[in-house]
Design a protein around this motif. Structure first.
Motif, PDB file in Angstrom:
ATOM      1  N   GLU A 267       0.850  -1.192   0.000  1.00 21.33           N
ATOM      2  CA  GLU A 267       0.000   0.000   0.000  1.00 21.33           C
ATOM      3  C   GLU A 267       0.884   1.240   0.000  1.00 21.33           C
ATOM      4  O   GLU A 267       1.652   1.474   0.924  1.00 21.33           O
ATOM      5  CB  GLU A 267      -0.920   0.009   1.218  1.00 21.33           C
ATOM      6  CG  GLU A 267      -1.912   1.163   1.203  1.00 21.33           C
ATOM      7  CD  GLU A 267      -2.724   1.261   2.482  1.00 21.33           C
ATOM      8  OE1 GLU A 267      -3.873   1.714   2.404  1.00 21.33           O
ATOM      9  OE2 GLU A 267      -2.201   0.899   3.549  1.00 21.33           O
ATOM     10  N   ILE A 268       0.782   2.035  -1.059  1.00 20.42           N
ATOM     11  CA  ILE A 268       1.621   3.224  -1.174  1.00 20.42           C
ATOM     12  C   ILE A 268       0.867   4.501  -0.808  1.00 20.42           C
ATOM     13  O   ILE A 268       1.488   5.522  -0.491  1.00 20.42           O
ATOM     14  CB  ILE A 268       2.216   3.352  -2.595  1.00 20.42           C
ATOM     15  CG1 ILE A 268       1.105   3.452  -3.646  1.00 20.42           C
ATOM     16  CG2 ILE A 268       3.148   2.190  -2.885  1.00 20.42           C
ATOM     17  CD1 ILE A 268       1.611   3.708  -5.054  1.00 20.42           C
ATOM     18  N   GLN A 290       0.051   9.679   1.672  1.00 21.05           N
ATOM     19  CA  GLN A 290       1.070   8.918   0.960  1.00 21.05           C
ATOM     20  C   GLN A 290       2.087   8.318   1.935  1.00 21.05           C
ATOM     21  O   GLN A 290       2.367   8.898   2.977  1.00 21.05           O
ATOM     22  CB  GLN A 290       1.829   9.808  -0.031  1.00 21.05           C
ATOM     23  CG  GLN A 290       0.974  10.434  -1.100  1.00 21.05           C
ATOM     24  CD  GLN A 290       1.801  11.265  -2.061  1.00 21.05           C
ATOM     25  OE1 GLN A 290       1.933  10.918  -3.217  1.00 21.05           O
ATOM     26  NE2 GLN A 290       2.364  12.358  -1.579  1.00 21.05           N
ATOM     27  N   PHE A 313       1.149  -2.186  -6.481  1.00 20.55           N
ATOM     28  CA  PHE A 313       1.196  -1.021  -5.600  1.00 20.55           C
ATOM     29  C   PHE A 313      -0.245  -0.582  -5.366  1.00 20.55           C
ATOM     30  O   PHE A 313      -0.900  -0.047  -6.259  1.00 20.55           O
ATOM     31  CB  PHE A 313       2.028   0.091  -6.232  1.00 20.55           C
ATOM     32  CG  PHE A 313       3.478  -0.270  -6.388  1.00 20.55           C
ATOM     33  CD1 PHE A 313       4.255  -0.533  -5.276  1.00 20.55           C
ATOM     34  CD2 PHE A 313       4.052  -0.377  -7.635  1.00 20.55           C
ATOM     35  CE1 PHE A 313       5.593  -0.876  -5.410  1.00 20.55           C
ATOM     36  CE2 PHE A 313       5.388  -0.725  -7.782  1.00 20.55           C
ATOM     37  CZ  PHE A 313       6.162  -0.976  -6.666  1.00 20.55           C
ATOM     38  N   SER A 315      -3.432   1.347  -4.177  1.00 20.36           N
ATOM     39  CA  SER A 315      -3.932   2.699  -3.943  1.00 20.36           C
ATOM     40  C   SER A 315      -5.155   2.868  -4.821  1.00 20.36           C
ATOM     41  O   SER A 315      -5.293   2.203  -5.846  1.00 20.36           O
ATOM     42  CB  SER A 315      -2.873   3.743  -4.304  1.00 20.36           C
ATOM     43  OG  SER A 315      -3.429   5.041  -4.322  1.00 20.36           O
ATOM     44  N   CYS A 318      -2.930   4.950  -8.021  1.00 22.88           N
ATOM     45  CA  CYS A 318      -1.490   4.837  -7.779  1.00 22.88           C
ATOM     46  C   CYS A 318      -0.679   5.809  -8.635  1.00 22.88           C
ATOM     47  O   CYS A 318       0.416   6.211  -8.246  1.00 22.88           O
ATOM     48  CB  CYS A 318      -1.022   3.408  -7.997  1.00 22.88           C
ATOM     49  SG  CYS A 318      -1.210   2.793  -9.663  1.00 22.88           S
ATOM     50  N   TYR A 321       0.483   8.904  -6.894  1.00 26.79           N
ATOM     51  CA  TYR A 321       1.533   8.818  -5.881  1.00 26.79           C
ATOM     52  C   TYR A 321       2.709   9.700  -6.310  1.00 26.79           C
ATOM     53  O   TYR A 321       3.219   9.589  -7.424  1.00 26.79           O
ATOM     54  CB  TYR A 321       1.970   7.365  -5.716  1.00 26.79           C
ATOM     55  CG  TYR A 321       3.063   7.147  -4.700  1.00 26.79           C
ATOM     56  CD1 TYR A 321       2.860   7.440  -3.352  1.00 26.79           C
ATOM     57  CD2 TYR A 321       4.302   6.655  -5.084  1.00 26.79           C
ATOM     58  CE1 TYR A 321       3.861   7.232  -2.415  1.00 26.79           C
ATOM     59  CE2 TYR A 321       5.310   6.441  -4.157  1.00 26.79           C
ATOM     60  CZ  TYR A 321       5.092   6.731  -2.821  1.00 26.79           C
ATOM     61  OH  TYR A 321       6.088   6.539  -1.896  1.00 26.79           O
ATOM     62  N   PHE A 324       5.911   7.960  -7.769  1.00 24.52           N
ATOM     63  CA  PHE A 324       5.638   6.691  -8.438  1.00 24.52           C
ATOM     64  C   PHE A 324       6.684   6.352  -9.503  1.00 24.52           C
ATOM     65  O   PHE A 324       7.126   5.207  -9.619  1.00 24.52           O
ATOM     66  CB  PHE A 324       4.240   6.712  -9.071  1.00 24.52           C
ATOM     67  CG  PHE A 324       3.715   5.346  -9.400  1.00 24.52           C
ATOM     68  CD1 PHE A 324       3.767   4.330  -8.461  1.00 24.52           C
ATOM     69  CD2 PHE A 324       3.168   5.063 -10.633  1.00 24.52           C
ATOM     70  CE1 PHE A 324       3.286   3.059  -8.746  1.00 24.52           C
ATOM     71  CE2 PHE A 324       2.688   3.800 -10.927  1.00 24.52           C
ATOM     72  CZ  PHE A 324       2.747   2.798  -9.988  1.00 24.52           C
TER      73      PHE A 324
END
Length: 838
Positions: A267-268, A290, A313, A315, A318, A321, A324
């Motif tokens: 989990e990002i 984040q 990843f 989210s 994602c 992010y 990323f």
């Protein structure tokens, strides 16, 4: 409450069901507890089958958090399959935990996660199977507390009669507080109400029994919600965790069977930067948070030795992010493996996504599945729902991905959205035609879902389309899209009405849910399991009209069932956003609202955590050594299938750090071969694996490395080097030997002798094409004789097929389930009849 030491003996049960690996436990990195411990005990339940629930990240985080910090004894349980449920009910056996096989009723707390509203019938079924009253009011002070959390609880009111408390928002900090307080009063003679009063002081904890709801004359509209005790908060605010400092497991559980997402999940981020007005999850997990890049890299480093071939990843978005792009670069450096796969959740249609896809295309041989969610067919409607992307962005993102090598792209759309017209639906086909015209060989897999108004979202006031209107729109969708793409998947729109009913319903629906379950409803979240007719029939019997709950637009002044629960965004703010949406007031572009900086990290200012890859560099190297390993398989692991065992051994050899060789091709696997498959439920001293390595190795070191990673019920018996050109195990082995344990000496030698004296021993077999044939197995039985408390059976493998021992036992007139069977050896029989061990 003390966990009782009496456990359920399920060995005999598991012999009779299709997938016993669902119930055996012992997975690598799971916990095993002292049954005599007096600590607080909690069992976490995912109300679906093991292979679905074992992938749930939330359950795994809480499970490891509680056990690692020794807050309580924490175990797991999942919904049993239908064959297991029948056995439990027929034998009056209560449902038990996965780890210790202890009845759920003997735990202090049972915690459910509710990911979907329709899972509620499974939850009632699980409580009933556990011999626990489904209604909170009927449970005593000594029964376990029944709690729930999860994204479907933006409106928990229809579930209030079944649960003692709800956890609203993030669960990591809340569960720590709950267990800490519970420890203080577990040895006190407190009533259930007194316990709940203490727990109600925790932020994010909602005790439904402490609130009294009054209704109008028809029981559909709420006139007031009031607390019934002093010092009870009139408004319950959800819990928000600092994600960057929150707990994350160091080692993921490795299941013994294949599960829906058998990969490393990190989990990002939590929450979402988007403003989709229909999205329940983004409001439940609000605000956007984040995880620091170095934090994520440490988590990857911790889980890297687990032998995963794919990472996702996690989210809601994602690509938003902040780090990323750099995360992908660092991940690539960590694994140094061109075949390692990155799985990406749904991405936005924007320039940042195309940049990320370009990097993945250039650096990974295996491309992840690409999923995009335009949601609506026109820019106008996308503005209404808060999905601010243009037609050009959608087309450009898909065509760019196609040019980079993506040939299959999944697209998600919704129908029944507020202000939707047929033109909005027709434009979906226009978009697809434009894409197909420029990318003729692309496969567009389209999924259509009905819009469901959910609590705590700007569209919680919106009326849902009627069944007649949705049916018409689905027919239009099929007419328009099927000539363009043959893959159009329509979600079970009939079940969506009952999901919407619960999502917008009040406490009066508890009796409806209860009756629906009593009539046989369960697994309602499954398309092929949902009992549509039962739901319809029950609603009619109680005079419940969907028009009153889901087909009518609600007013701002109306008291909504969930108004006393605060999820971080005020009712006024949500309503203003709703008004702006349906009136098309805001027409933002992606550039000025949602796109983050192209440069995720300034490398001169940010200190990277560099992780070195310590694995053997084995890619593209030829085979140097062929090892032959022999394992024993005892205990509960005997209930995993041959295919699951093959996958487990492949992964374990990677975890052991061996210099393994890979097969050739696009999707390489550990290069290995195996002995004949063993029937599920048999123990064995002869599980063989030939493993190919890219280096010469020290056998003593290899034995230690492999033994260290094996589950407790498997042992490495012997290990040797064999010639690389030696024939494969399956071509060599032609005799399997079994020991049938018969301590009571039920099987007489006299009966065996008469059986073997027959001129023919005929059985019926079904071929793969369905044709029934008769086979004489007289010559296939090489040996059948009693040896003290054991009946020894040797069976020839004939044309790649072999006869299972239970067939022989049944022909002798015995029930094979009454005996323990072990495969004791595998042999090579020469033409002269001599036997040689492997």
């Amino acid at each position: 409450m003390k966990l009782e030491t009496k456990q359920i003996n399920i060995n005999d049960i598991l012999k009779s069901i299709q997938k016993p690996a669902r119930y055996i436990n012992g997975e690598i990195n799971s916990y095993h507890h002292n049954k005599h411990c007096n600590d607080v005990s909690i069992v976490l339940c995912f109300p679906d089958l093991y292979e679905i629930g074992a992938s749930n990240l939330g359950i795994e985080i809480l499970y490891h958090l509680v056990n690692e910090k020794k807050l309580a004894i924490c175990e797991r349980v999942f919904a049993p399959g239908e064959d297991m449920e029948i056995i439990l009910r027929n034998n009056n056996i209560p449902l038990f935990s996965l780890e210790s096989k202890i009845c759920l009723k003997n735990f202090n707390i049972i915690g459910f996660t509710i990911q979907c509203e329709l899972a509620i019938t499974n939850i009632l079924n699980i409580l009933n199977l556990s011999h626990i009253n489904v209604f909170s009011k009927d449970r005593s002070d000594h029964d376990p507390l029944i709690i729930a959390g999860g994204p479907a609880l933006t409106n928990p009111e229809p579930f209030c009669d079944f649960f003692d408390l709800f956890v609203l928002g993030d669960g990591e900090d809340t569960i720590v507080d709950i267990l800490t307080i519970y420890k203080h009063f577990q040895h006190c003679e407190l009533s259930k109400i007194e316990k709940l009063q203490l727990l109600s002081e925790i932020q994010g904890v909602y005790i439904p029994s402490f609130y009294h709801v009054t209704y109008n004359h028809n029981n559909t509209n709420i006139t007031s919600v009031k607390t019934i005790l002093k010092n009870i908060k009139p408004i319950v605010t959800k819990r928000i965790t600092n994600l960057n400092s929150s707990y994350f497991p160091k080692k993921k559980i490795l299941p013994f069977m294949d599960i829906v997402h058998n990969r490393m999940t990190i989990e990002i981020a939590r929450g979402c930067l988007g403003r989709c007005r229909f999205c329940q999850a983004s409001k439940y997990y609000y605000p956007w948070r984040q995880r620091d890049l170095n934090n994520v890299l440490r988590i990857i480093q911790d889980n890297m030795p687990m032998g995963f071939e794919e990472m996702t990843f996690a989210s809601l978005s994602c690509s938003d992010y902040q780090y990323f792009e750099d995360l992908l670069i660092q991940t690539k450096q960590i694994f140094a493996d061109p075949y390692y796969s990155i799985s990406l959740p749904s991405l936005r249609c924007n320039a940042k996504t195309t940049k990320l896809l370009k990097y993945i295309s250039q650096n990974y041989i295996k491309k992840p599945a690409l999923t995009l969610a335009p949601e609506a067919g026109t820019e106008r409607l996308r503005n209404v729902i808060g999905k601010y992307i243009s037609d050009n962005q959608i087309i450009e993102t898909i065509l760019t991905a196609y040019s980079m090598g993506w040939k299959v792209i999944k697209l998600y759309f919704m129908i029944g959205l507020p202000t939707e017209t047929d033109d909005d639906i027709i434009n979906i086909s226009y978009l697809l035609k434009i894409i197909k015209k420029q990318a003729k060989s692309i496969n567009l897999n389209v999924t259509i879902s009905p819009f469901i108004p959910k609590a705590q979202t700007p569209f919680q006031w919106v009326a849902m389309n009627t069944m007649k209107e949705l049916s018409r729109k689905i027919a239009l969708i099929n007419k328009l899209l099927l000539p363009i793409t043959k893959t159009v998947r329509i979600h079970n729109y009939e079940a969506s009405f009952f999901e919407a009913l619960i999502a917008r319903g009040n406490r009066k629906l508890s009796k409806i849910i209860y009756e629906v379950w009593q009539k046989g409803a369960k697994f309602d979240q499954w398309v092929d399991k949902c009992k549509i007719n039962i739901w319809k029939e029950t609603l009619i019997q109680h005079g419940i009209k969907l028009d009153d709950y889901i087909h009518a637009t609600k007013n701002y002044s109306e008291i909504l069932p969930w108004d006393h629960l605060f999820f971080g965004i005020s009712k006024k703010t949500l309503f203003n956003d709703y008004q702006q949406g349906i009136n098309e007031v805001i027409k933002l572009t992606t550039n000025n609202s949602y796109t983050l900086s192209e440069s995720a990290i300034n490398k001169n200012k940010h200190h990277y955590l560099i992780i070195k890859n310590n694995n053997y560099q084995h890619k593209y190297q030829s085979t140097i050594t062929r090892l032959q390993l022999c394992f024993s398989k005892r205990g509960m692991i005997k209930f995993i299938s041959h295919l699951d065992q093959v996958n487990l051994l492949r992964r374990l050899t990677k975890i052991a750090g061996l210099p393994i060789a890979l097969t050739s091709g696009f999707n390489p696997k550990v290069k290995s071969s195996y002995g004949p498959p063993l029937p599920v439920g048999y123990e064995s001293y002869s599980e063989y694996m030939d493993l190919y390595l890219t280096q010469k190795v020290n056998l003593g070191i290899v034995k230690k490395q492999v033994s260290n990673v094996l589950p407790s019920d498997m042992k490495l018996i012997k290990l040797k080097v064999v010639p690389k050109t030696f024939p494969s195990l399956n071509t060599l082995i032609n005799i399997t030997e079994y020991e049938i344990h018969d301590t009571k000496q039920v099987i007489s030698q006299n009966k065996i002798s008469k059986f073997l004296d027959r001129n023919e021993i005929i059985i019926n077999q079904k071929r793969k094409n369905g044709q029934n044939i008769t086979v004489n197995i007289k010559t296939i039985i090489r040996c059948l004789q009693r040896d003290n408390d054991i009946v020894r059976l040797q069976i020839r493998i004939h044309n790649g097929a072999f006869i299972r021992p239970e067939i022989i036992l049944n022909l002798l007139g015995y029930n094979a389930l009454l005996f323990s069977i072990t495969r004791s050896n595998l042999f090579i029989e020469t033409r002269s009849g001599n036997l040689y061990t492997i």
